[in-house]
Design a protein around this motif. Structure first.
Motif, short mmCIF file in Angstrom:
data_model
loop_
_atom_site.label_atom_id
_atom_site.label_comp_id
_atom_site.label_asym_id
_atom_site.label_seq_id
_atom_site.Cartn_x
_atom_site.Cartn_y
_atom_site.Cartn_z
N SER A 139 0.70 -1.07 -0.11
CA SER A 139 -0.06 0.05 -0.04
C SER A 139 0.76 1.17 0.04
CB SER A 139 -0.87 -0.10 1.17
OG SER A 139 -0.18 0.17 2.36
N ASN A 140 2.27 1.08 0.29
CA ASN A 140 3.27 2.32 0.18
C ASN A 140 2.86 3.18 1.26
OD1 ASN A 140 5.22 3.71 -0.71
ND2 ASN A 140 4.10 5.03 -2.17
N ALA A 141 2.44 2.35 2.37
CA ALA A 141 2.03 3.03 3.78
C ALA A 141 3.07 4.02 4.15
CB ALA A 141 1.68 2.28 4.63
N ASP A 142 2.50 5.07 4.66
CA ASP A 142 3.33 6.19 5.39
C ASP A 142 3.81 5.66 6.87
OD1 ASP A 142 3.46 8.13 3.35
OD2 ASP A 142 1.35 8.41 3.99
N PHE A 143 2.82 4.89 7.35
CA PHE A 143 3.13 4.37 8.89
C PHE A 143 2.58 3.05 8.86
CE2 PHE A 143 2.88 9.08 9.03
CZ PHE A 143 4.24 9.30 9.80
N LEU A 144 3.14 2.18 9.89
CA LEU A 144 2.84 1.00 10.13
C LEU A 144 2.74 1.29 12.03
CD1 LEU A 144 2.14 -1.92 10.31
CD2 LEU A 144 4.45 -2.45 10.28
N ILE A 145 1.47 1.10 12.49
CA ILE A 145 1.30 1.33 13.72
C ILE A 145 1.07 0.01 14.41
CG2 ILE A 145 -0.24 2.57 15.57
CD1 ILE A 145 -0.99 4.53 13.39
#
Length: 81
Positions: A46-52
């Motif tokens: 997903s080309n995520a900015d963050f993984l929480i």
């Protein structure tokens, strides 16, 4: 901003019928805890900015390509305090 939360919830601009949608066609090898590899794969796909995450298995991995890995507490402090 795209955020992956390690509870199988993807918060993203890519939505279908109000439900987050991402197609994950990659596999990630995460030897420390193989069942967590799906969250890393989702973040990459997903080309995520963050993984929480609150999972300590991710403590040694602070970034993943373009994704920053943070605890929920640190994410809150960064964006809401």
């Amino acid at each position: 901003m795209k955020v992956v939360i390690d509870t199988n919830i993807l918060v993203s601009a890519a939505m279908r019928d109000g439900i987050p949608e991402i197609e994950v066609k990659i596999e990630v090898d995460f030897p420390r805890d193989r069942k967590d590899a799906k969250f890393l794969a989702c973040a990459i796909a997903s080309n995520a900015d963050f993984l929480i995450t609150g999972d300590r298995d991710f403590e040694d991995v602070q970034t993943l390509k373009n994704t920053t890995i943070l605890s929920a507490k640190n994410f809150k402090q960064l964006f809401f305090d």
